[in-house]
Design an enzyme around this catalytic site. Structure first.
Site, PDB file in Angstrom:
ATOM      1  CG  ASP A 189      -2.398  -5.744  -5.506  1.00 68.37           C
ATOM      2  OD1 ASP A 189      -1.559  -4.838  -5.373  1.00 68.37           O
ATOM      3  OD2 ASP A 189      -3.484  -5.765  -4.893  1.00 68.37           O
ATOM      4  CG  ASP A 229      -3.786  -1.959  -5.581  1.00 67.13           C
ATOM      5  OD1 ASP A 229      -4.531  -2.848  -5.142  1.00 67.13           O
ATOM      6  OD2 ASP A 229      -2.559  -1.904  -5.319  1.00 67.13           O
ATOM      7  CG  ASP A 271      -6.984  -5.633  -5.326  1.00 67.36           C
ATOM      8  OD1 ASP A 271      -7.417  -6.764  -5.630  1.00 67.36           O
ATOM      9  OD2 ASP A 271      -6.256  -5.422  -4.334  1.00 67.36           O
TER      10      ASP A 271
END
Ligand code: TTP
Ligand code: MN
Ligand code: MN
Ligand code: MN
Length: 363
Positions: A201, A203, A287
């Site tokens: 992902d 962040d 995120d």
């Protein structure tokens, strides 16, 4: 370090770049970590994680069992694995796990966003063995996160390349500028550690100097992304932060700041061609966390990782300094007071540790 120089038992005192001279050994040990994570068996999990992390920090390649004598946390079980690899080029125990049906199935199930070890194990015990069996099963209720995990599984399991992460960063910066011009976006997680390829992902930390303003940031950002048609999924946790509750005594600290777990639509030429052909976009996990600015340094240190680096940093604080460190604060139990910090460097200084650059935190 050379084979002679001592190696610290704490990752926060070892420089660990992404250049791993002992990958053949750490890959094997990490299969064992994963196997015990699947069953949530804490002891061996911690032991193999620490051993793998020590080997990652070495500037030399292991060529004999004698050279690993005296290394911290390389115990009998890890030594057996290393010895087998040195002797036969592979570890029989690791090969047995890799071939194990339960290991393979739980790994597959847990590769779905929103599926943890408990759900994966439940499905396995129900006799399910593939993702399509789960989707076809009439009695299985997927939550919203899992539904989106299945929907975007092929994109999300492909990982994120560094150039895709930069494109996501440009999108987030632009979005934040349009909704909150005073807010600041900071890249964190694996891409801040310069871990070059295949993050799972991207962040970010978002904050603002305006008092209390951070609580509005994430809803505004999500709304703007939604308007642009780029928000494929969002799970938003508003802040439950309360100074009375920190620092958190739990070993693997969660944090209480506002955060959101997103799936975004990344458009444009930098997108990797997917299995569905060149549709011009891909799904990416992102995120975001929004701490109040006076806690920014702690959040930045906590969200930059690696997870093993964070574990050892907290363990060092507790064991060596009688302090409690988490994503919100640093508390000195001897002086009975919080220690403030504006930057990560301040936190390292409070802990009496040499500052470590993010690219040395790949423990
Ligand atoms: P991750 O994004 O899970 O891990 P990573 O960026 O190091 O690697 P990858 O994404 O490629 O798997 O977490 C980043 C850091 O954020 C990690 O040190 C743990 C921390 N973190 C928290 O402190 N609280 C949280 O709620 C979450 C989700 C992460
Ligand atoms: Mn990450
Ligand atoms: Mn991860
Ligand atoms: Mn993350």
């Amino acid at each position: 370090s050379s084979p002679e120089s001592p190696v610290s038992p704490y990752a926060c005192q070892r420089r660990t770049t992404i250049e791993n001279k002992n990958k053949i050994f750490t890959d094997a040990l990490e299969v064992l970590v994963e196997r015990y994570e699947q069953s949530e068996i804490e002891g061996p999990c911690v032991a193999f994680r620490r051993a793998a992390s020590v080997l990652k920090s070495l500037s030399w390649s292991i060529e004999s069992v004698r050279s690993i004598e005296g290394l911290p946390y390389v115990g009998d079980s890890s030594r057996t694995v290393i010895q087998e690899i040195l002797q036969y080029g592979r570890s029989f125990e690791v090969e047995r796990i890799l071939a194990d049906e339960r290991y393979q199935t739980l790994k597959l199930f847990m590769s779905v966003f929103g599926v943890g070890p408990k759900t994966a194990d439940k499905w396995y015990r129900q006799g399910l063995r593939s993702l399509s069996q789960i989707l076809a099963h009439p009695d299985i209720q997927l939550n919203r996160m899992q539904q989106n995990g299945f929907l975007h599984h092929s994109d999300l399991s492909r990982g994120v390349r560094a150039d895709e992460a930069r494109a996501v960063e440009a999108l987030i910066v632009e979005t934040v500028q349009s909704v909150a011009p005073d807010a600041v976006v900071t890249l964190s997680g694996g891409f801040r550690r310069y871990r070059s390829m295949f993050g799972h992902d991207v962040d970010f930390i978002v904050t603002t100097a305006e008092a209390g303003g951070e609580s509005l940031l994430l809803p505004l950002i999500m709304e703007r992304l939604q308007e642009q048609g780029l928000l494929l999924f969002q799970a938003y946790n508003p802040s439950t932060f309360d100074l009375q509750k920190v620092p958190c005594r739990r070993y693997e600290a969660m944090d209480f700041f506002a955060k959101c777990f997103l799936i975004l639509k990344l458009e444009g030429s930098r997108v990797q061609g997917g299995v569905q052909g060149d549709r011009g976009w891909r799904a990416v996990r992102v995120d975001l966390v929004a701490p109040p600015i006076e806690h920014f340094a702690f959040t930045q240190l906590g969200w930059t990782g690696s997870r093993q680096f964070e574990r050892d940093l907290r363990r060092f604080a507790r064991t060596e300094r009688n302090m409690i460190l988490d994503n919100h604060a640093l508390y000195d139990k001897t002086k009975n007071q919080f220690l403030a910090a504006l930057t990560e460097k301040d936190i390292f200084a409070h802990l009496g540790l040499e500052y470590m650059e993010p690219w040395h935190r790949n423990a």
